[in-house]
Scaffold this active site. Sequence first.
Site, PDB file in Angstrom:
ATOM      1  N   GLY A 221       0.813  -1.210   0.000  1.00 54.22           N
ATOM      2  CA  GLY A 221       0.000   0.000   0.000  1.00 54.22           C
ATOM      3  C   GLY A 221       0.839   1.249   0.000  1.00 54.22           C
ATOM      4  O   GLY A 221       0.348   2.337   0.280  1.00 54.22           O
ATOM      5  N   PRO A 263       4.831  -5.253  -2.359  1.00 54.50           N
ATOM      6  CA  PRO A 263       4.465  -4.047  -3.090  1.00 54.50           C
ATOM      7  C   PRO A 263       4.138  -4.323  -4.552  1.00 54.50           C
ATOM      8  O   PRO A 263       4.789  -5.142  -5.200  1.00 54.50           O
ATOM      9  CB  PRO A 263       5.729  -3.175  -2.981  1.00 54.50           C
ATOM     10  CG  PRO A 263       6.837  -4.099  -2.618  1.00 54.50           C
ATOM     11  CD  PRO A 263       6.272  -5.393  -2.149  1.00 54.50           C
ATOM     12  N   GLY A 264       3.121  -3.656  -5.028  1.00 53.11           N
ATOM     13  CA  GLY A 264       2.801  -3.691  -6.454  1.00 53.11           C
ATOM     14  C   GLY A 264       3.129  -2.327  -7.039  1.00 53.11           C
ATOM     15  O   GLY A 264       4.158  -2.114  -7.685  1.00 53.11           O
ATOM     16  N   ARG A 301      -7.896   3.985 -14.666  1.00 58.18           N
ATOM     17  CA  ARG A 301      -7.740   4.527 -13.312  1.00 58.18           C
ATOM     18  C   ARG A 301      -8.326   5.932 -13.135  1.00 58.18           C
ATOM     19  O   ARG A 301      -8.934   6.199 -12.097  1.00 58.18           O
ATOM     20  CB  ARG A 301      -6.271   4.491 -12.878  1.00 58.18           C
ATOM     21  CG  ARG A 301      -5.703   3.063 -12.844  1.00 58.18           C
ATOM     22  CD  ARG A 301      -4.298   2.996 -12.271  1.00 58.18           C
ATOM     23  NE  ARG A 301      -4.304   3.143 -10.826  1.00 58.18           N
ATOM     24  CZ  ARG A 301      -4.016   4.246 -10.182  1.00 58.18           C
ATOM     25  NH1 ARG A 301      -3.658   5.334 -10.837  1.00 58.18           N
ATOM     26  NH2 ARG A 301      -4.072   4.290  -8.872  1.00 58.18           N
ATOM     27  N   TYR A 305     -10.973   5.365 -10.292  1.00 57.06           N
ATOM     28  CA  TYR A 305     -10.511   5.780  -8.964  1.00 57.06           C
ATOM     29  C   TYR A 305     -10.352   7.281  -8.850  1.00 57.06           C
ATOM     30  O   TYR A 305      -9.830   7.767  -7.851  1.00 57.06           O
ATOM     31  CB  TYR A 305      -9.125   5.196  -8.672  1.00 57.06           C
ATOM     32  CG  TYR A 305      -9.034   3.701  -8.629  1.00 57.06           C
ATOM     33  CD1 TYR A 305      -9.783   2.959  -7.718  1.00 57.06           C
ATOM     34  CD2 TYR A 305      -8.165   3.014  -9.473  1.00 57.06           C
ATOM     35  CE1 TYR A 305      -9.666   1.582  -7.665  1.00 57.06           C
ATOM     36  CE2 TYR A 305      -8.047   1.640  -9.422  1.00 57.06           C
ATOM     37  CZ  TYR A 305      -8.798   0.935  -8.515  1.00 57.06           C
ATOM     38  OH  TYR A 305      -8.667  -0.425  -8.456  1.00 57.06           O
ATOM     39  N   CYS A 331     -17.122   5.473 -26.725  1.00 54.85           N
ATOM     40  CA  CYS A 331     -18.448   6.083 -26.746  1.00 54.85           C
ATOM     41  C   CYS A 331     -19.086   6.039 -25.368  1.00 54.85           C
ATOM     42  O   CYS A 331     -20.063   5.326 -25.116  1.00 54.85           O
ATOM     43  CB  CYS A 331     -19.320   5.430 -27.800  1.00 54.85           C
ATOM     44  SG  CYS A 331     -18.828   5.994 -29.419  1.00 54.85           S
ATOM     45  N   GLU A 332     -18.455   6.731 -24.459  1.00 54.07           N
ATOM     46  CA  GLU A 332     -18.932   6.998 -23.104  1.00 54.07           C
ATOM     47  C   GLU A 332     -18.029   8.124 -22.641  1.00 54.07           C
ATOM     48  O   GLU A 332     -16.994   8.364 -23.246  1.00 54.07           O
ATOM     49  CB  GLU A 332     -18.697   5.798 -22.181  1.00 54.07           C
ATOM     50  CG  GLU A 332     -19.662   4.697 -22.439  1.00 54.07           C
ATOM     51  CD  GLU A 332     -19.858   3.745 -21.286  1.00 54.07           C
ATOM     52  OE1 GLU A 332     -19.819   4.184 -20.125  1.00 54.07           O
ATOM     53  OE2 GLU A 332     -20.054   2.573 -21.574  1.00 54.07           O
ATOM     54  N   TYR A 359      -1.492  -1.245 -12.533  1.00 61.79           N
ATOM     55  CA  TYR A 359      -2.956  -1.234 -12.659  1.00 61.79           C
ATOM     56  C   TYR A 359      -3.421  -0.465 -13.892  1.00 61.79           C
ATOM     57  O   TYR A 359      -4.463   0.178 -13.880  1.00 61.79           O
ATOM     58  CB  TYR A 359      -3.610  -0.667 -11.390  1.00 61.79           C
ATOM     59  CG  TYR A 359      -3.157  -1.380 -10.147  1.00 61.79           C
ATOM     60  CD1 TYR A 359      -3.565  -2.688  -9.905  1.00 61.79           C
ATOM     61  CD2 TYR A 359      -2.273  -0.786  -9.244  1.00 61.79           C
ATOM     62  CE1 TYR A 359      -3.117  -3.370  -8.782  1.00 61.79           C
ATOM     63  CE2 TYR A 359      -1.820  -1.463  -8.132  1.00 61.79           C
ATOM     64  CZ  TYR A 359      -2.248  -2.754  -7.908  1.00 61.79           C
ATOM     65  OH  TYR A 359      -1.808  -3.436  -6.806  1.00 61.79           O
TER      66      TYR A 359
END
Length: 404
Positions: A221, A263-264, A301, A305, A331-332, A359
């Site tokens: 994190g 960790p990522g 992301r 997020y 198309c959004e 990510y």
Amino acid sequence: MELARMQQLESLAREYGTPLYVYDSAVIENQYNRLLEAFKDVKNIKLNYACKANTNLNILKFLKSIGSGLDTVSIQEVQLGLLAGFEPEKIIYTPSGVSFDEIKQAVDLGVRINIDNLSILELFGQEIKNYPVSIRMNPHILAGGNSKISVGHIDSKFGISIYQLPHILRVVSNTGIRIEGIHMHTGSDILDIEVFLQGAEILFNVAKEFHDLDYIDFGSGFKVPYKEGDNETDIQYLGKKLGERFNLFEKEYNKDLTLLFEPGKFLVSQSGFFLVSVNVIKQTTSTVFAEVDSGFNHLIRPMFYNAYHNITNISNPDGRLRFYTVVGYICETDTFGTNRKISEIREGDFLCFENAGAYCFSMSSNYNSRLKPAEILLLNGKPHIIRRRERLEDLLSTTEEISI
Ligand SMILES: *Cc1c(COP(=O)(O)O)cnc(C)c1O
């Protein structure tokens, strides 16, 4: 972003086309070494790369080559890790809400298993003999950045509550299962180290109830900066504080223990650059839009997020700064960044999104039947294609066409 980096990325966009993900292995290695260095006073410290951040096989192989282990959350990630050459005992599998069948498959592959549910712990202890496991605890602290990425709080589905410790101990003594590790992962974007240390304290308290541990795993994190002046986890300070506390605990425990992190984002986020081309500049009554050849199908992301990714015009580093809203071609509504100050954008320019290593590709999709980008890895500064651009056949490769 430095001029030399912009020039390098611009020439890669020209050579390999866009949209394009580029990862620099030197950045990954540097982050890996920084974290180890911060904990240099701990005798046994190990990092397991949380591969859901970026599962390209070559990224896994690179992390293996610099000494990392692997943290996995699905049986497919376990399989990818084995294909990348990780020894089973270097892989930890931390499933959440998966079937017992999948856990048994992981046992057959010989990897370490981290259990996050009492009923699974009980079943495991009864059915599988002589296979030590670790336990994922939920210390009920709120360390993460926002409710979607904070996973240690009271309402979180993750881990076994510390309040259930008596029940855990009963299951352990009833089944004779050996607990080899204690684990927590409280979520992404930790800024308040004191809160993290509180969580660690809770974990030490749990750990002393088990008498044959090999490791304590503090998850991850760690926050990385996304823009200039952004806060990041002070790993130097964390290393000093947690390192000292860990060494003290190890002495009391009277057995060698390994301190683990998984960790990522910390390892790979800043290694990645996502390159796109500007298809059109569209001036409306209120806004200048730069519309690019990508969307939330490739980089979700910002929309998912509310994440901030710095955007640079690498084709016009000296251009006059102007304000743009950068959007995709899906198309959004797919807004990458609103009202960003970027050096003047012309149609055909290449833009670069930073922090695109974690990510980003791993959360990409084929929505709107768009093809996924190619991926490049810089190894010793030299580019290698580590995933070719998709083709129409790839979209159809799992379709079974019936006669209608
Ligand atoms: C996702 C995850 C991580 C990595 O989190 P980052 O914020 O990317 O460092 C570590 N451990 C577990 C169990 C995870 O699910």
